[in-house]
Design a protein around this motif. Sequence first.
Motif, PDB file in Angstrom:
ATOM      1  N   ARG A  72      45.254 -16.806 -43.112  1.00 24.25           N
ATOM      2  CA  ARG A  72      44.469 -17.329 -41.995  1.00 24.25           C
ATOM      3  C   ARG A  72      45.066 -16.996 -40.635  1.00 24.25           C
ATOM      4  NH1 ARG A  72      43.984 -23.404 -43.695  1.00 24.25           N
ATOM      5  NH2 ARG A  72      46.130 -22.918 -44.128  1.00 24.25           N
ATOM      6  N   LYS A  73      45.974 -16.032 -40.581  1.00 23.13           N
ATOM      7  CA  LYS A  73      46.549 -15.618 -39.294  1.00 23.13           C
ATOM      8  C   LYS A  73      45.549 -14.733 -38.552  1.00 23.13           C
ATOM      9  CE  LYS A  73      50.117 -12.737 -37.347  1.00 23.13           C
ATOM     10  NZ  LYS A  73      51.064 -11.677 -37.716  1.00 23.13           N
ATOM     11  N   SER A  74      45.378 -14.994 -37.283  1.00 21.23           N
ATOM     12  CA  SER A  74      44.449 -14.235 -36.456  1.00 21.23           C
ATOM     13  C   SER A  74      44.905 -12.791 -36.284  1.00 21.23           C
ATOM     14  CB  SER A  74      44.337 -14.889 -35.075  1.00 21.23           C
ATOM     15  OG  SER A  74      43.542 -14.096 -34.215  1.00 21.23           O
ATOM     16  N   ASP A  75      43.948 -11.885 -36.303  1.00 22.82           N
ATOM     17  CA  ASP A  75      44.233 -10.466 -36.030  1.00 22.82           C
ATOM     18  C   ASP A  75      44.498 -10.235 -34.544  1.00 22.82           C
ATOM     19  OD1 ASP A  75      43.883  -9.751 -38.701  1.00 22.82           O
ATOM     20  OD2 ASP A  75      41.762  -9.270 -38.430  1.00 22.82           O
ATOM     21  N   TYR A  76      44.231 -11.231 -33.714  1.00 23.70           N
ATOM     22  CA  TYR A  76      44.411 -11.084 -32.271  1.00 23.70           C
ATOM     23  C   TYR A  76      45.784 -11.524 -31.794  1.00 23.70           C
ATOM     24  CZ  TYR A  76      39.428 -10.381 -32.582  1.00 23.70           C
ATOM     25  OH  TYR A  76      38.190  -9.897 -32.927  1.00 23.70           O
ATOM     26  N   VAL A  77      46.673 -11.877 -32.698  1.00 22.78           N
ATOM     27  CA  VAL A  77      48.039 -12.252 -32.329  1.00 22.78           C
ATOM     28  C   VAL A  77      48.795 -10.976 -31.961  1.00 22.78           C
ATOM     29  CG1 VAL A  77      50.228 -13.187 -33.187  1.00 22.78           C
ATOM     30  CG2 VAL A  77      48.077 -14.334 -33.745  1.00 22.78           C
TER      31      VAL A  77
END
Length: 181
Positions: A72-77
Amino acid sequence: MNIGIFCSANSQIDADFFAATEALGRWIGENGHQLVFGGCNLGLMECVARAVHESGGRCIGVVPSIIEETGRKSDYVDVCIPCDNLSDRKDLLLAHSDVIVALPGGIGTLDEVFTVAAAATIGYHRKRVVLYNMKGFWGPLIALLDDLDGRGMIRGDWHEQIGVANTLEELCATIKGKVKK
């Protein structure tokens, strides 16, 4: 400036909250600020990160290991700060933010708001959390704080630790003019 955001990771909420969150994210990115957020790819968290990223801003994600493990880690990090749990996450979000904005959210958001405010009242820091009162979302909480104040349960003026902004314009002015270090 590093702007921390506390908010909902739920997607089944009022569409107007997403529109207002996207506008805030664009303002953050277009004005050269950095987003500091919980790093999740759900709900308002993903919405604000995408808007910041697409507007040329940078996103710092403070990501608990369980978020990474469950995909669930954002690709926008752009910059990932790993942490073990939610207590670590709050400490790191606070440490890496100049000001914090609370968008609509649930139990986790309330926990974050009050952790920051309580630490400020004791003197651990001088940072402020601003409730972005989209569509009056924070009205019941503001009424509760006023009631607690009226009953003598709050020492000092709670507005010193918790600000309120009802529009994006008010929020941006508050962020620019009221940042406490």
